[in-house]
Write a protein that holds these residues in place. Structure first.
Motif, PDB file in Angstrom:
ATOM      1  N   UNK A 406      51.833 -26.889 -76.190  1.00 38.50           N
ATOM      2  CA  UNK A 406      52.325 -28.532 -76.407  1.00 38.50           C
ATOM      3  C   UNK A 406      53.300 -28.452 -77.853  1.00 38.50           C
ATOM      4  N   UNK A 407      52.991 -28.053 -78.269  1.00 39.66           N
ATOM      5  CA  UNK A 407      53.595 -28.453 -79.633  1.00 39.66           C
ATOM      6  C   UNK A 407      55.417 -27.658 -80.098  1.00 39.66           C
ATOM      7  N   UNK A 408      55.949 -26.934 -79.835  1.00 40.22           N
ATOM      8  CA  UNK A 408      57.184 -26.460 -79.205  1.00 40.22           C
ATOM      9  C   UNK A 408      57.854 -27.411 -78.230  1.00 40.22           C
ATOM     10  N   UNK A 409      57.138 -27.152 -77.476  1.00 43.15           N
ATOM     11  CA  UNK A 409      58.016 -27.651 -75.652  1.00 43.15           C
ATOM     12  C   UNK A 409      57.658 -29.936 -76.164  1.00 43.15           C
ATOM     13  N   UNK A 410      56.728 -30.090 -77.048  1.00 47.10           N
ATOM     14  CA  UNK A 410      57.064 -31.520 -76.899  1.00 47.10           C
ATOM     15  C   UNK A 410      58.558 -31.126 -78.029  1.00 47.10           C
ATOM     16  N   UNK A 411      58.431 -31.038 -78.894  1.00 48.84           N
ATOM     17  CA  UNK A 411      59.902 -30.974 -79.743  1.00 48.84           C
ATOM     18  C   UNK A 411      60.895 -30.649 -78.427  1.00 48.84           C
ATOM     19  N   UNK A 412      61.061 -29.546 -77.939  1.00 49.26           N
ATOM     20  CA  UNK A 412      62.023 -29.491 -77.165  1.00 49.26           C
ATOM     21  C   UNK A 412      62.580 -30.127 -76.573  1.00 49.26           C
ATOM     22  N   UNK A 534      65.422 -27.153 -87.000  1.00 49.51           N
ATOM     23  CA  UNK A 534      64.931 -28.427 -86.811  1.00 49.51           C
ATOM     24  C   UNK A 534      65.174 -29.516 -87.732  1.00 49.51           C
ATOM     25  N   UNK A 535      64.446 -29.638 -88.615  1.00 51.03           N
ATOM     26  CA  UNK A 535      64.832 -29.936 -90.024  1.00 51.03           C
ATOM     27  C   UNK A 535      66.641 -30.209 -90.769  1.00 51.03           C
ATOM     28  N   UNK A 536      66.223 -29.337 -90.868  1.00 51.16           N
ATOM     29  CA  UNK A 536      68.544 -29.175 -91.531  1.00 51.16           C
ATOM     30  C   UNK A 536      69.282 -29.636 -90.367  1.00 51.16           C
ATOM     31  N   UNK A 537      69.382 -29.697 -89.343  1.00 49.35           N
ATOM     32  CA  UNK A 537      70.672 -29.427 -88.636  1.00 49.35           C
ATOM     33  C   UNK A 537      70.584 -31.014 -88.247  1.00 49.35           C
ATOM     34  N   UNK A 538      70.287 -31.905 -88.571  1.00 50.13           N
ATOM     35  CA  UNK A 538      71.019 -33.310 -88.705  1.00 50.13           C
ATOM     36  C   UNK A 538      70.703 -34.243 -87.520  1.00 50.13           C
ATOM     37  N   UNK A 539      70.672 -33.869 -86.032  1.00 48.64           N
ATOM     38  CA  UNK A 539      71.306 -34.121 -85.573  1.00 48.64           C
ATOM     39  C   UNK A 539      70.032 -35.285 -84.664  1.00 48.64           C
ATOM     40  N   UNK A 553      58.126 -33.350 -86.299  1.00 52.51           N
ATOM     41  CA  UNK A 553      58.149 -31.578 -86.129  1.00 52.51           C
ATOM     42  C   UNK A 553      56.872 -31.177 -86.474  1.00 52.51           C
ATOM     43  N   UNK A 554      56.269 -32.140 -87.806  1.00 51.71           N
ATOM     44  CA  UNK A 554      55.226 -32.032 -88.872  1.00 51.71           C
ATOM     45  C   UNK A 554      53.762 -31.647 -87.533  1.00 51.71           C
ATOM     46  N   UNK A 555      53.536 -32.412 -86.475  1.00 51.65           N
ATOM     47  CA  UNK A 555      53.253 -32.090 -85.482  1.00 51.65           C
ATOM     48  C   UNK A 555      53.349 -31.155 -84.422  1.00 51.65           C
ATOM     49  N   UNK A 556      54.631 -30.550 -84.110  1.00 50.19           N
ATOM     50  CA  UNK A 556      54.788 -29.937 -83.440  1.00 50.19           C
ATOM     51  C   UNK A 556      54.643 -28.070 -83.745  1.00 50.19           C
ATOM     52  N   UNK A 557      55.439 -27.744 -85.142  1.00 50.53           N
ATOM     53  CA  UNK A 557      55.313 -26.828 -85.700  1.00 50.53           C
ATOM     54  C   UNK A 557      54.428 -25.798 -85.880  1.00 50.53           C
ATOM     55  N   UNK A 558      53.460 -26.443 -86.339  1.00 49.25           N
ATOM     56  CA  UNK A 558      52.452 -25.544 -86.692  1.00 49.25           C
ATOM     57  C   UNK A 558      51.404 -25.151 -85.619  1.00 49.25           C
ATOM     58  N   UNK A 559      51.292 -26.496 -84.496  1.00 48.59           N
ATOM     59  CA  UNK A 559      51.248 -25.321 -83.151  1.00 48.59           C
ATOM     60  C   UNK A 559      51.986 -24.461 -82.431  1.00 48.59           C
ATOM     61  N   UNK A 560      53.324 -24.345 -82.590  1.00 48.68           N
ATOM     62  CA  UNK A 560      54.708 -23.568 -82.393  1.00 48.68           C
ATOM     63  C   UNK A 560      53.803 -22.423 -82.730  1.00 48.68           C
ATOM     64  N   UNK A 561      53.539 -22.043 -84.322  1.00 45.99           N
ATOM     65  CA  UNK A 561      52.975 -20.936 -85.111  1.00 45.99           C
ATOM     66  C   UNK A 561      51.322 -20.785 -84.723  1.00 45.99           C
ATOM     67  N   UNK A 562      51.111 -21.436 -84.488  1.00 44.09           N
ATOM     68  CA  UNK A 562      49.624 -20.667 -83.793  1.00 44.09           C
ATOM     69  C   UNK A 562      49.629 -20.604 -82.325  1.00 44.09           C
ATOM     70  N   UNK A 563      50.929 -20.826 -81.493  1.00 46.20           N
ATOM     71  CA  UNK A 563      50.368 -20.674 -79.845  1.00 46.20           C
ATOM     72  C   UNK A 563      51.248 -19.012 -80.431  1.00 46.20           C
TER      73      UNK A 563
END
Length: 578
Positions: A406-412, A534-539, A553-563
């Motif tokens: 759900x982490x990376x999917x939420x960011x997406x 996700x932090x640097x592109x500015x969009x 991003x801080x919620x989803x990125x650690x979950x993505x790494x763990x996934x």
């Protein structure tokens, strides 16, 4: 006579099962029971089942005590999390009344209590003669413990960089701020050592205290993760310092707290920003390990419970195309990672490097999705039966796999909304949109493939087929050297059948699993070691605002790494069981 004739009809014809299994001698002074024994009539169920009822009562009380201990410790953790969450939310929405220092004081107290319990658990509870009679073979696999040590070491280094950064600004910072990272370093070191050593233990003594200690430590780690997700004070300080340097360079004086040594401060800043995702990842890992330990408190395993004696070692078995394609993706990912990191060391990142990063993902994700779909189809064609037995470890793996996705999917999904609502026709935005859609699809089909593979019965549990195409009969009972030799012969035939003659379906599953393992390692390495476009592109930051996007991003990125890391473990099991 009629009354006497009807008496036998009123007597019970069949005794209860408990009365049939265990009998008790009648009282000597009771003529009724004595007469019943002489005439052969069954004794009363109450007289025969006293031992069974007493034993059942003890078991029922033991289960009730276990449930009560789990309930009390769970409520303790829930209240601690609610209290800490209220502090953190108050800091976010009203940082004047509740400051970051107040949250640090609360977490320092929780870390001190958890640290005392961890030391007591390691030095007293586990050293009790009958403390650990069983070990859960499925808990704490080597990849989990290795990741725990890796992320714990990186989190300790993160706090060392934080201490160095505070020392370099000691002229404008309170000396009290140096205490909190030091306490966290000690807590992290002790916790990592205890979890590495005792993650498989099924503790049988002081169970209520152990459950409460585990839940208190779990709540502390969870609050540390929530604070890491929502706290951007360090990032704001670095950004304010950079702005102050630019203003000083242009001739405008400011009162901003500046570093005394710019080179040393830059090292501390880069190290802190690079290791920041490891802190959140470590907290999630500790929560998962502590929860498994909490479930194993008071658990009694059967004597035969353990790892499969015939579990094969990890061999390639002639796999060629999967490792080659996976190594190709790994080399390409390392090249993109190095180029992006070199460009990120400058003041700004050119748009072509963002395009290169997202183009790599757009090329790799469809290949992974097709491989997962092919593997799922092959699972449907296999002759192996589904393993429908209850397996708590497998159920936890599936829950973690689905939850971490759900982490990376939420960011997406947030990125898709931001792109469609703003500028969907630019090249970079099209790449980000394609990346987000393909990432969602890849997570879904990979979860299907891994879960389907985990629910297939391993081949070493299946009997080999005989010449007639039917499974051989069950081995006879052991009782002679001849029967023992027959057992060894069957085991040898099973090994040869399973690992020397691979059919096309098993070969395809092994090729697909190896390809996905290497691809997931590549996609784990890039965000884990500092690539955060996700932090640097500015969009998305311009669309949602800095604070909101930082939290997402801080919620989803650690979950993505763990996934990605958890997927590698699941794919290794699929490969071994194919």
């Amino acid at each position: 006579m009629p009354a006497q004739a009807s008496a036998p009809l009123q007597a019970p014809s069949v005794a209860s099962p408990e009365a049939q299994g265990i009998g008790a001698a009648p009282a000597e002074g009771n003529p009724v029971h004595a007469g019943a024994e002489q005439t052969g009539a069954p004794a009363s169920p109450r007289q025969k089942s006293w031992l069974v009822r007493h034993f059942s009562l003890l078991l029922r009380r033991d289960r009730q005590a276990q449930k009560a201990g789990q309930l009390f410790s769970g409520l303790l953790a829930l209240n601690v999390v609610f209290l800490g969450g209220a502090f953190i939310c108050s800091m976010v929405f009203n940082n004047v009344a509740v400051t970051l220092g107040d949250v640090w004081i609360l977490l320092a107290a929780l870390k001190a209590l958890s640290l005392l319990w961890l030391l007591y658990f390691a030095s007293c509870t586990t050293r009790h003669p009958h403390a650990v009679l069983y070990h859960d073979p499925h808990a704490g696999p080597i990849w989990v413990r290795g990741s725990l040590v890796l992320f714990g070491s990186c989190t300790i280094c993160l706090n060392v960089f934080r201490v160095g950064y505070d020392v370099s600004h000691i002229h404008c910072k309170s000396q009290l701020e140096l205490i909190f990272p030091v306490i966290e370093i000690i807590f992290l070191g002790v916790q990592t050592w205890v979890l590495w050593k005792h993650c498989k233990d099924c503790v049988q003594v002081r169970t209520n205290l152990t459950r409460c200690g585990l839940m208190l430590t779990l709540a502390t780690d969870l609050l540390l993760w929530v604070l890491a997700v929502t706290n951007d004070s360090m990032h704001r300080e670095i950004k304010a310092e950079l702005n102050a340097l630019m203003e000083n360079f242009s001739g405008n004086d400011t009162n901003t707290c500046l570093c005394l040594n710019a080179t040393v401060c830059e090292v501390f800043q880069k190290g802190y920003l690079m290791l920041y995702p490891f802190s959140t990842e470590y907290c999630l890992l500790c929560c998962a390990v502590l929860f498994v330990m909490w479930k194993n408190v008071g658990r009694r395993l059967a004597p035969h419970t353990g790892a499969h004696p015939g579990t094969p070692p990890f061999h390639l078995h002639g796999a060629i195309f999967g490792p080659l394609l996976g190594l190709l993706a790994l080399v390409a990912g390392v090249c993109v990672f190095v180029l992006f990191q070199i460009e990120a060391s400058g003041p700004t990142i050119a748009r072509q490097y963002f395009a290169l990063y997202y183009a790599f993902y757009v090329a790799v994700l469809p290949a992974m999705s097709l491989a997962c779909l092919a593997g799922t189809a092959i699972h449907g064609l296999e002759e192996r039966e589904l393993d429908t037995l209850k397996n708590p470890t497998r159920s936890l793996d599936v829950v973690l796999l689905m939850g971490a996705a759900l982490g990376q999917m939420g960011i997406a999904y947030f990125s898709i909304v931001a792109i469609v609502a703003t500028r969907p026709h630019e090249l970079l935005n099209r790449l980000i949109l394609a990346y987000s859609l393909l990432l969602i699809l890849q997570h879904i089909v990979q979860n299907l493939f891994i879960i389907e593979g985990l629910h297939r019965r391993p081949l070493w549990e299946m009997a080999p087929e005989g010449p007639a195409g039917k499974q051989e009969a069950e081995p006879p009972r052991r009782g002679s050297l001849l029967e023992l030799g027959q057992d060894l012969r069957r085991a040898s035939l099973a090994y040869i059948h399973s690992y020397s003659h691979l059919n096309w379906k098993r070969r395809a599953l092994k090729e697909i699993s190896l390809f996905l393992i290497l691809c997931n390692i590549t996609l784990w390495m890039m965000p884990a070691f500092g690539i955060h476009p996700e932090f640097e592109n500015g969009l998305e930051q311009d669309f949602y605002g800095y604070q909101t996007w930082f939290t997402i991003v801080n919620f989803g990125l650690p979950l993505g790494v763990f996934y990605r890391m958890h997927s590698v473990g699941g794919l290794v099991e699929v490969y071994l069981e194919a």
